[in-house]
Each structure stands twice: as C-alpha cells, then as structure tokens.
Scaffold this active site. Structure first.
Site, PDB file in Angstrom:
ATOM      1  N   GLY A  14       0.856  -1.182   0.000  1.00  0.00           N
ATOM      2  CA  GLY A  14       0.000   0.000   0.000  1.00  0.00           C
ATOM      3  C   GLY A  14       0.895   1.236   0.000  1.00  0.00           C
ATOM      4  N   ALA A  54      -8.626   4.112  -2.291  1.00  0.00           N
ATOM      5  CA  ALA A  54      -8.935   5.382  -1.615  1.00  0.00           C
ATOM      6  C   ALA A  54      -9.533   6.359  -2.619  1.00  0.00           C
ATOM      7  CB  ALA A  54      -7.677   5.952  -0.976  1.00  0.00           C
ATOM      8  N   GLN A  55     -10.579   7.021  -2.187  1.00  0.00           N
ATOM      9  CA  GLN A  55     -11.315   7.883  -3.122  1.00  0.00           C
ATOM     10  C   GLN A  55     -11.148   9.364  -2.780  1.00  0.00           C
ATOM     11  OE1 GLN A  55     -15.456   6.783  -3.275  1.00  0.00           O
ATOM     12  NE2 GLN A  55     -15.044   4.774  -4.163  1.00  0.00           N
ATOM     13  N   GLY A  57      -9.514  11.517  -0.805  1.00  0.00           N
ATOM     14  CA  GLY A  57      -8.271  12.254  -0.949  1.00  0.00           C
ATOM     15  C   GLY A  57      -7.360  12.203   0.258  1.00  0.00           C
ATOM     16  N   GLU A 124     -14.455  17.282   3.486  1.00  0.00           N
ATOM     17  CA  GLU A 124     -15.194  16.084   3.886  1.00  0.00           C
ATOM     18  C   GLU A 124     -15.693  16.325   5.301  1.00  0.00           C
ATOM     19  OE1 GLU A 124     -13.694  12.087   2.228  1.00  0.00           O
ATOM     20  OE2 GLU A 124     -11.916  13.321   2.234  1.00  0.00           O
ATOM     21  N   HIS A 239     -17.845   3.201   7.793  1.00  0.00           N
ATOM     22  CA  HIS A 239     -18.134   4.322   6.881  1.00  0.00           C
ATOM     23  C   HIS A 239     -19.640   4.389   6.685  1.00  0.00           C
ATOM     24  CE1 HIS A 239     -18.007   7.033   3.479  1.00  0.00           C
ATOM     25  NE2 HIS A 239     -16.694   7.166   3.630  1.00  0.00           N
ATOM     26  N   ARG A 288     -17.779  10.927  11.217  1.00  0.00           N
ATOM     27  CA  ARG A 288     -18.188   9.693  10.551  1.00  0.00           C
ATOM     28  C   ARG A 288     -18.963   8.736  11.463  1.00  0.00           C
ATOM     29  NH1 ARG A 288     -13.434   7.387   6.889  1.00  0.00           N
ATOM     30  NH2 ARG A 288     -13.937   9.200   5.623  1.00  0.00           N
ATOM     31  N   HIS A 347     -14.734  -0.018   7.620  1.00  0.00           N
ATOM     32  CA  HIS A 347     -13.926   0.760   6.669  1.00  0.00           C
ATOM     33  C   HIS A 347     -12.473   0.925   7.092  1.00  0.00           C
ATOM     34  CE1 HIS A 347     -13.167   3.791   3.634  1.00  0.00           C
ATOM     35  NE2 HIS A 347     -12.800   4.677   4.558  1.00  0.00           N
ATOM     36  N   GLU A 371      -1.926   2.002   8.283  1.00  0.00           N
ATOM     37  CA  GLU A 371      -3.142   1.624   9.024  1.00  0.00           C
ATOM     38  C   GLU A 371      -2.870   0.587  10.119  1.00  0.00           C
ATOM     39  OE1 GLU A 371      -6.553   1.049   6.513  1.00  0.00           O
ATOM     40  OE2 GLU A 371      -7.719   0.145   8.124  1.00  0.00           O
ATOM     41  N   ARG A 382     -11.384   8.242  13.233  1.00  0.00           N
ATOM     42  CA  ARG A 382     -10.495   8.944  12.303  1.00  0.00           C
ATOM     43  C   ARG A 382     -11.231  10.026  11.514  1.00  0.00           C
ATOM     44  NH1 ARG A 382      -9.117   8.083   6.742  1.00  0.00           N
ATOM     45  NH2 ARG A 382     -10.520   6.293   6.767  1.00  0.00           N
TER      46      ARG A 382
HETATM   47  P1  FAD Z   1      -2.829  -0.955   2.672  1.00  0.00           P
HETATM   48  O1  FAD Z   1      -2.974   0.036   1.611  1.00  0.00           O
HETATM   49  O2  FAD Z   1      -4.037  -1.692   3.070  1.00  0.00           O
HETATM   50  O3  FAD Z   1      -1.710  -1.998   2.232  1.00  0.00           O
HETATM   51  C1  FAD Z   1      -1.462  -3.165   2.966  1.00  0.00           C
HETATM   52  C2  FAD Z   1      -0.591  -4.082   2.135  1.00  0.00           C
HETATM   53  O4  FAD Z   1      -0.090  -5.143   2.933  1.00  0.00           O
HETATM   54  C3  FAD Z   1      -1.322  -4.742   0.985  1.00  0.00           C
HETATM   55  O5  FAD Z   1      -0.486  -4.703  -0.140  1.00  0.00           O
HETATM   56  C4  FAD Z   1      -1.522  -6.178   1.463  1.00  0.00           C
HETATM   57  O6  FAD Z   1      -1.637  -7.104   0.414  1.00  0.00           O
HETATM   58  C5  FAD Z   1      -0.242  -6.375   2.240  1.00  0.00           C
HETATM   59  N1  FAD Z   1      -0.294  -7.415   3.275  1.00  0.00           N
HETATM   60  C6  FAD Z   1      -1.153  -7.531   4.307  1.00  0.00           C
HETATM   61  N2  FAD Z   1      -0.832  -8.591   5.072  1.00  0.00           N
HETATM   62  C7  FAD Z   1       0.251  -9.168   4.516  1.00  0.00           C
HETATM   63  C8  FAD Z   1       1.051 -10.291   4.832  1.00  0.00           C
HETATM   64  N3  FAD Z   1       0.807 -11.084   5.897  1.00  0.00           N
HETATM   65  N4  FAD Z   1       2.106 -10.593   4.040  1.00  0.00           N
HETATM   66  C9  FAD Z   1       2.382  -9.847   2.931  1.00  0.00           C
HETATM   67  N5  FAD Z   1       1.657  -8.775   2.583  1.00  0.00           N
HETATM   68  C10 FAD Z   1       0.611  -8.419   3.366  1.00  0.00           C
HETATM   69  N6  FAD Z   1      -7.989   7.167   3.520  1.00  0.00           N
HETATM   70  C11 FAD Z   1      -7.775   8.469   3.255  1.00  0.00           C
HETATM   71  O7  FAD Z   1      -6.964   9.116   3.918  1.00  0.00           O
HETATM   72  N7  FAD Z   1      -8.407   9.066   2.201  1.00  0.00           N
HETATM   73  C12 FAD Z   1      -9.310   8.405   1.417  1.00  0.00           C
HETATM   74  O8  FAD Z   1      -9.845   8.971   0.480  1.00  0.00           O
HETATM   75  C13 FAD Z   1      -9.580   7.047   1.714  1.00  0.00           C
HETATM   76  N8  FAD Z   1     -10.488   6.361   0.984  1.00  0.00           N
HETATM   77  C14 FAD Z   1     -10.634   5.012   1.216  1.00  0.00           C
HETATM   78  C15 FAD Z   1     -11.479   4.283   0.396  1.00  0.00           C
HETATM   79  C16 FAD Z   1     -11.594   2.907   0.553  1.00  0.00           C
HETATM   80  C17 FAD Z   1     -12.515   2.118  -0.332  1.00  0.00           C
HETATM   81  C18 FAD Z   1     -10.836   2.249   1.566  1.00  0.00           C
HETATM   82  C19 FAD Z   1     -10.922   0.779   1.737  1.00  0.00           C
HETATM   83  C20 FAD Z   1     -10.010   2.988   2.413  1.00  0.00           C
HETATM   84  C21 FAD Z   1      -9.902   4.369   2.240  1.00  0.00           C
HETATM   85  N9  FAD Z   1      -9.065   5.131   3.053  1.00  0.00           N
HETATM   86  C22 FAD Z   1      -8.864   6.454   2.774  1.00  0.00           C
HETATM   87  C23 FAD Z   1      -8.206   4.490   4.055  1.00  0.00           C
HETATM   88  C24 FAD Z   1      -6.822   4.322   3.449  1.00  0.00           C
HETATM   89  O9  FAD Z   1      -6.930   3.990   2.091  1.00  0.00           O
HETATM   90  C25 FAD Z   1      -6.017   3.269   4.157  1.00  0.00           C
HETATM   91  O10 FAD Z   1      -6.097   3.421   5.531  1.00  0.00           O
HETATM   92  C26 FAD Z   1      -4.546   3.369   3.749  1.00  0.00           C
HETATM   93  O11 FAD Z   1      -4.456   3.397   2.364  1.00  0.00           O
HETATM   94  C27 FAD Z   1      -3.776   2.224   4.348  1.00  0.00           C
HETATM   95  O12 FAD Z   1      -2.530   2.151   3.699  1.00  0.00           O
HETATM   96  P2  FAD Z   1      -1.455   1.085   4.177  1.00  0.00           P
HETATM   97  O13 FAD Z   1      -0.324   1.209   3.247  1.00  0.00           O
HETATM   98  O14 FAD Z   1      -1.243   1.221   5.624  1.00  0.00           O
HETATM   99  O15 FAD Z   1      -2.213  -0.320   3.985  1.00  0.00           O
HETATM  100  C1  SIN Z   2     -14.028   8.645   1.483  1.00  0.00           C
HETATM  101  O1  SIN Z   2     -13.668   9.034   0.378  1.00  0.00           O
HETATM  102  O2  SIN Z   2     -15.163   8.793   1.960  1.00  0.00           O
HETATM  103  C2  SIN Z   2     -13.044   7.929   2.320  1.00  0.00           C
HETATM  104  C3  SIN Z   2     -12.188   8.921   2.942  1.00  0.00           C
HETATM  105  C4  SIN Z   2     -11.460   8.315   4.079  1.00  0.00           C
HETATM  106  O3  SIN Z   2     -11.669   7.155   4.435  1.00  0.00           O
HETATM  107  O4  SIN Z   2     -10.652   9.039   4.664  1.00  0.00           O
END
Ligand code: FAD
Ligand code: SIN
Length: 527
Positions: A14, A54-55, A57, A124, A239, A288, A347, A371, A382
């Site tokens: 991610g 993520a949508q 922003g 938002e 959410h 939220r 969410h 996360e 959050r």
């Molecule tokens: P992630 O992006 O979830 O990445 C985790 C990675 O770890 C993945 O690649 C997964 O495959 C890998 N992984 C997990 N376990 C293992 C394992 N055991 N071994 C190997 N690999 C593993 N936040 C905002 O701030 N703004 C937004 O607009 C927003 N919109 C969102 C919309 C949606 C639909 C969702 C679901 C979330 C949204 N969020 C938003 C929240 C935000 O996207 C996430 O909290 C953030 O992107 C998390 O990033 P990360 O890199 O910590 O984890």
């Molecule tokens: C959303 O676009 O509603 C998600 C934003 C967020 O989770 O921060």
C-alpha cells in the site's frame, strides 16, 4: 528451509509500504551487495491494497493556503478523535503535510489542479475548511499507487516479491531479526536487520466492508504473536455510505466517498425524509461515527436495508466523481437523476501496533507504518482523509530515522537459528471459506456499530467454535488458511478490548454503557 538475507524487509505494497521503500532506497548507495538490499513483499499483486481504492483524498495543510492552519487541522482531528488522540502526533503529522505532498510530486503523483495550476481542495465531514487534495476526481489511491509502483519497479535497490505472505517474525531477546514467509508453496527464512510492517487494516473481518480481500488483519496477529504491544483494538470505523449492493467479484461493498456529501449531497430514507438534522446539527458533515449510527438507526426505524444519498443537486457530479458515476451506472443508477442506495460498512481500523513517530514498536528493530500502526493520530474515530496523510508522513519520518541510525544496520549480526521445519499440508478450501464467512457474520452482527456485553460474549463464543473447527494454530497450507488463522486471533483481541471498555467513545458504541468517561484511556494488549 530456504534462507536469505536483506538489510530491510517491508511487508505490504500500500502507500505506507511503497513510499517507505522509496524513501529508504534514496539513502542506499547503488551497487551495494545484495544482502544489503531492501526487500518488499506483498501477499497479492503489487499495489493491491486498501490504498488503491482510496477515493476522497489526502489532507494537506498547505503553507500557501491562507484559509487553513495546522491549528485548525489539529482541532478538527481532536474533535473527531473523541479525546483519545495523542496531540503531539496530530501536530507532527499536520505540520509535515506540506513537505510530504511536495515530495510525492517528485515520484510522479499528480493531484488535481484548477485551470490556474493551483491544487483543487475539497471538504469532507468534520473538516472546518477545504483542505483535501485528490487525484483523478475520486481515484486518489489508485493514482498514487500507480505512480509509486512505477517508481518502486524502476528502483534497483528494491527487490520485490508478490504472492508471498509474511507468517511470523523471528524475535530473540525482544529484538526482531527477520521473518518467515510463505510463497510459491514454499517457506523461506529471511534474516534482516530491520522489519517494517505496512500490512494495512482488517475490514475483511466484517460481512459488510469497503476493504478489498487482503484486509484480514495479518499485521496485528503477526505483531501480537511476536509479543509486540497493541492498543485500542476495539476501535473499528464504519463508513456511513457504502453502496448497498454486494459486489461479489470483490467480496466487498463499493464506497460512495464522503466527498460526495462534502460537495453537498444529502441523506434521505425510503420515505424521502431528509433525517440528518434529527441527529446532529452538523447534519451530513458530522463526524463519521455519528453519521454511520444515524444511517443505521434510520434503516432500523424504516425497516429497510439501506438509506439513500441524493447527489442529484450537485453541479456536474459525473465530472467530479467519475469512478463513482461509472460504478453506479453498472448497477443501473444514474447519479445525476437517481438516489444512491447506501448503508454503513466496516472501513478503517484506528487501533493497532503501538508506535512512536519514528515507527518504532515495542520490539527492537521492528517498525510499523500506516493503518496497522497506532501512532495516536486518530484517537477513537479517524477524521476523513487523515489516513493517507499518516501513511506518507510516517513513511518519510521512519526512513529518515533509519538513515540517521546506522547502528540498526549491523550486517555482520549473528544469523537467527531457526527451529522451523515445515511440511505443507492439504487444505479444505470450502471449509476455510465457510469459517471465514461465519467469522465475518458474527463480527458484523455482534461487534459492529452497536455492541454490548451480551453481543460481545456471543461473538467470543462463536469465534472459539470457529477456532476449534479450524484447528491449525501453527503452520497452514496456503495464504487463505494463514489469513483465517490471523482473523481468529485478531477477532478475539477486538472483542476482548470491546468488552473491557465499559463506555461509549467515538466509533466504540456500547448500548449498555452510553456514557463517555471523563478521562480517556488507551486499552493495551501484550501477549
Ligand atoms: P494498505 O494500503 O491496506 O496496504 C497493505 C498491504 O499489505 C497490501 O499490499 C496487502 O496485500 C499487504 N499485506 C497484508 N498482510 C500481509 C502479509 N501477511 N504478508 C504480505 N503482505 C501483506 N484514507 C484516506 O486518507 N483518504 C481516502 O480517500 C480514503 N479512501 C478510502 C477508500 C476505501 C474504499 C478504503 C478501503 C479505504 C480508504 N481510506 C482512505 C483508508 C486508506 O486507504 C487506508 O487506511 C490506507 O491506504 C492504508 O494504507 P497502508 O499502506 O497502511 O495499507
Ligand atoms: C471517502 O472518500 O469517503 C473515504 C475517505 C477516508 O476514508 O478518509
């Protein structure tokens, strides 16, 4: 078992994992020996993650935005967080947003701009000013991921492994010395000076979620088994507006971004009653947790499985929200004319592996970012778009910390002597799917938006039953089994934490303890 050695292993692709890898790689000299390379592993294909979807922003308190200030962002974050935030963490992350946004531009991230080249800023829920940057209208995560994945693939200091799951950490004397991974039907012991968990959240532990398939809480289970300190495990964010139509292809529910409400869309029930004024004076832009509970209550009152989002009065919504427009159209919904059926869904996870702002966990040389980490930014709930910001600022800061602490990298360190002799066993895939589905149902019904002692005890009983049927505490046959093993461990932690917190605060709402205690306390878990 196969063995290898790297300077740093990052788990997850991610935004937290990819950006950490890139910032760390900036500090490496080209041509370094292979064992000093950075390895990034991910259990699916590169880039598949919550981040990708993520949508709305990413928060940015831009230095040249005269309408905004760090103090204003800090205040909004603290109000949403219901007393459980760490104010220093909030301030630090806010203060660093401008710097990190500008750095992301260097990696090819393009935030939307107006005709004069200025960033477009949206609003938002619970933000007092427009301060959210976005990409591709409503495809912020996808655009950032595409840019970072490209940079990572081009970087010679980063080695990549897809379809490889991290199973367990190798820890001796409270120091992390590497990990065991499983991929290609085989195990490998990787010795590493530093391990960074960037494994994301746990939405897939719930029947209804916006999270993609991989969000099974692995990082929390891995850290817990290794003896790391976890905290605030009861705080799951729901959410308010996921599309109330199951997406069987993705095993989740598509998100209808909060930014749609930020731009003026309203919520109504099946009787066309616009109800948010009955719940909070901030109406659709209340925090939220409040809007999610309002939607859930209104669904119950009207005996309906959804409420509706009315975006028909927005100016050109299909241009501003192209991804949402397209997805709704696939289900026959024209967002310029029709109401969008929506319902709450799991969410985001506010709790997790406790870290300081350098990403350090309670285990030496084990770091956590994004996360899966609990830095203190979010508190009990959050604020929208603060997560991507946290991923980016903490990735930047952790890489900087590692660069300045060469003592962490002692490549001559004695190799971990592994006792693991593993045999890959057969798997009953339909049983695994059935048990995952049972776990998700009980978590949704009993550990959801509303919970109480009776429902939580019921969930605990169900999880213990699932654990007995699964009966594989150690080595498993495939990634799906490892995920289920992790989901069982993490479900128990979430339920036990929720039972212990005898108050309602932010996203944790106990129908048997409606009051909020005067003093906010973190809940903690160490194995
Ligand atoms: P992630 O992006 O979830 O990445 C985790 C990675 O770890 C993945 O690649 C997964 O495959 C890998 N992984 C997990 N376990 C293992 C394992 N055991 N071994 C190997 N690999 C593993 N936040 C905002 O701030 N703004 C937004 O607009 C927003 N919109 C969102 C919309 C949606 C639909 C969702 C679901 C979330 C949204 N969020 C938003 C929240 C935000 O996207 C996430 O909290 C953030 O992107 C998390 O990033 P990360 O890199 O910590 O984890
Ligand atoms: C959303 O676009 O509603 C998600 C934003 C967020 O989770 O921060």
């Amino acid at each position: 078992m196969k063995k290898s050695k790297y300077s740093t292993v990052i788990i997850g692709s991610g935004i937290a994992g990819l950006y950490t890898a890139l910032k760390l790689a900036e500090n490496c000299r080209l041509g370094i020996p292979a064992q000093q390379k950075i390895l990034l592993i991910t259990k699916s294909v590169l880039g598949e993650s919550n981040s990708y979807y993520a949508q709305g922003g990413m928060v940015a308190v831009l230095k040249d935005n005269k309408n905004d200030s760090v103090q204003s962002h800090v205040n909004d974050t603290l109000i949403a967080g219901a007393g459980l935030n760490d104010e220093n963490a909030v301030k630090f992350i806010s203060e660093n947003s401008d710097k990190v946004i500008k750095d992301l531009l260097n990696f090819g991230v393009e935030f939307d701009r107006d005709d004069n080249g200025n960033f477009k800023l949206t609003k938002e829920a619970a933000h007092s000013v427009n301060r959210i940057l976005h990409c591709g209208g409503d495809a912020t995560g996808r655009e950032i991921e595409i840019a970072l994945v490209k940079s990572v693939k081009e970087n010679k200091n980063i080695e990549l492994r897809e379809n490889t799951i991290a199973i367990d950490l190798l820890v001796e004397n409270n120091t992390c010395k590497g990990l065991i991974v499983f991929g290609n039907n085989d195990y490998e012991q990787i010795n590493s000076e530093v391990v960074i968990l960037a494994t994301g959240g746990l939405g897939q532990m719930y029947k209804y979620t916006t999270n993609p398939l991989g969000a099974t809480g692995d990082g929390f289970a891995i850290a817990y088994r290794a003896g790391a300190k976890l905290r605030d495990m009861e705080f799951v964010q729901f959410h308010p507006t996921a599309l109330a139509i199951d997406d069987s292809e993705h095993h989740n529910r598509f998100l209808i971004s909060e930014a749609v409400r930020g731009e003026g869309a309203k919520l109504c029930d099946k009787n066309n009653y616009y109800y948010m004024k009955d719940y909070d004076k901030r109406e659709e832009l209340a925090p939220r947790d409040i809007v999610a509970r309002a939607n859930f209550s209104q669904m119950n009152k009207t005996n309906s499985d959804c409420v509706y989002l009315d975006a028909t009065k927005l100016e050109n919504p299909s241009k501003r929200f192209p991804t949402i427009t397209k997805k709704c159209a696939q289900f026959g919904i024209d967002i310029t004319k029709d109401l969008i059926p929506v319902a709450p869904a799991a969410h985001y996870f506010m709790g997790g592996i406790e870290t300081n702002l350098n990403g350090e966990t309670s285990i030496k040389n084990l770091f956590a970012i994004g996360e899966c980490a609990s830095t203190g930014l979010h508190g009990a709930n959050r604020l929208a778009s603060n997560s991507l910001l946290e991923c980016a600022v903490c990735a930047y800061k952790t890489a900087e910390y590692l660069k300045n602490n060469n003592s962490l990298y002692q490549c001559e360190r004695e190799e971990f002597q592994s006792e693991h002799n593993v045999e890959v066993k057969n798997s009953d895939e339909s049983l695994i799917e059935d048990l995952k589905s049972k776990l998700k149902t009980t978590m949704w019904q009993n550990v959801g938006i509303y919970r109480n002692e009776e429902s939580l005890n019921k969930a605990l009983k169900d999880i213990k039953q699932i654990e007995q049927e699964f009966n594989k505490p150690d080595y498993c046959a495939n990634i799906g089994e490892y995920e289920l093993r992790n989901m069982i461990i993490v479900a128990k932690l979430v339920i036990k934490s929720a039972l212990q917190r005898k108050e309602s605060r932010g996203a944790h709402y106990r129908t048997d303890f409606l009051q909020t205690d005067k003093i906010a306390k973190h809940s903690e878990f160490i194995k």
